[in-house]
Design an enzyme around this catalytic site. Sequence first.
Site, PDB file in Angstrom:
ATOM      1  CB  THR A  22      -0.936   0.030   1.221  1.00  0.00           C
ATOM      2  OG1 THR A  22      -1.792  -1.116   1.185  1.00  0.00           O
ATOM      3  CG2 THR A  22      -1.802   1.284   1.212  1.00  0.00           C
ATOM      4  CG  PHE A  64       0.096   4.762   3.567  1.00  0.00           C
ATOM      5  CD1 PHE A  64      -1.085   4.822   4.302  1.00  0.00           C
ATOM      6  CD2 PHE A  64       0.684   3.519   3.363  1.00  0.00           C
ATOM      7  CE1 PHE A  64      -1.660   3.664   4.812  1.00  0.00           C
ATOM      8  CE2 PHE A  64       0.115   2.365   3.868  1.00  0.00           C
ATOM      9  CZ  PHE A  64      -1.066   2.438   4.589  1.00  0.00           C
TER      10      PHE A  64
END
Length: 390
Positions: free
Chosen positions: A275, A277
């Site tokens: 992921t 960010f």
Amino acid sequence: MAVHVVRLPATQVPGGIVGNQSGIDRKPIEIVRFGCGSSKRWRRLAVSASVRGNDENGGDKSVGALEMHNVLEDLPYDVFSRESPLLPKPLSSSQLVESVSTGSRVRVAYQGVRGAYSESAAQKAYPNCEAVPCEQFDTAFEAVERWLVDRAVLPIENSLGGSIHRNYDLLLQHNLHIVGEVKLAVRHCLLANHGVKTEDLKRVLSHPQALAQCENTLTKLGLVREAVDDTAGAAKYVAFHKLKDAAAVASVEAAKIYGLNILAEDIQDDCDNVTRFLMLAREPIIPGTDKLFKTSIVFSLEEGPGVLFKALAVFALRQINLTKIESRPLRKRPLRASGDNGLKYFDYLFYVDFEASMADQDAQNALRHLKEFATFLRVLGSYPVDTTML
């Protein structure tokens, strides 16, 4: 410790808690000063601020700090501080809690509860920071804008699940700047209360994406999936209710925080689960050329053949590599009528990431070129590329 309550005009409230609400008759607000000995300092205490006034029936009403702008005429209101508990309740739009920072620690907002992957990303982005949980993505944006925290670290895309569209929309709605990025490897674990064995399980709780990312493992175990708001929240629920027939898919950190047993690690179907960010702040950073930089922009175009091709060509002509392009329909004007055939088309915003610093002349020239035919253009941030991986 000495504590002093001082009544200040609203225009002198530090940090803009009351903010620049135009056309509103501001009234004074109480601010608390505290400190030991001579080392007194001012602190903003519009944390979990209660705004009290009268409702239409003459009774008392109270709303949270983020709703102040709706009831400023109902002042006076009380502002108070509250110490953060060991496991703080996430901030919501109706209750933003600001605990007093210690020393020079950076306060970083993230979405979720303690043990969320977003908290790990915040700790990676800002080591030794004070991570502040928020119920919603919107709340994290608002907390930065209202000076309740210094930064926010929020997910923008996942290698398996794709883009987090809500945060793309919020980037445009709020006046924050991208000042960095952080990439986090997501490693899912199967968590249960102590004494519970795998064969005792009948159901599993987690975020929908986490459940989907562990499809093969959960199917083999024959567990019923139950979707909740976030992975750490699932772990917290299983632990709090002492469930004996349910497990949670969450992180190792969540297991430690909520006292759960790890039945299995790395249960995701794909080991390359990452992921990305974004690190957000009120002010942009000054871009440099000493390291690899990325710049994020958003723009809109007039409808017509080849217009998007022309927009992207301004980067190709200057050998600038595009790493991401995302389109989102315009919220206030989603449809555009064609003058030729009367058909209606979606009107889009285009979000683009490219590998170049705004300090580079080629990047500046590319944006000048794009601005010649773009109907709207905004630079969201120019920031160092994260080349590390946990």
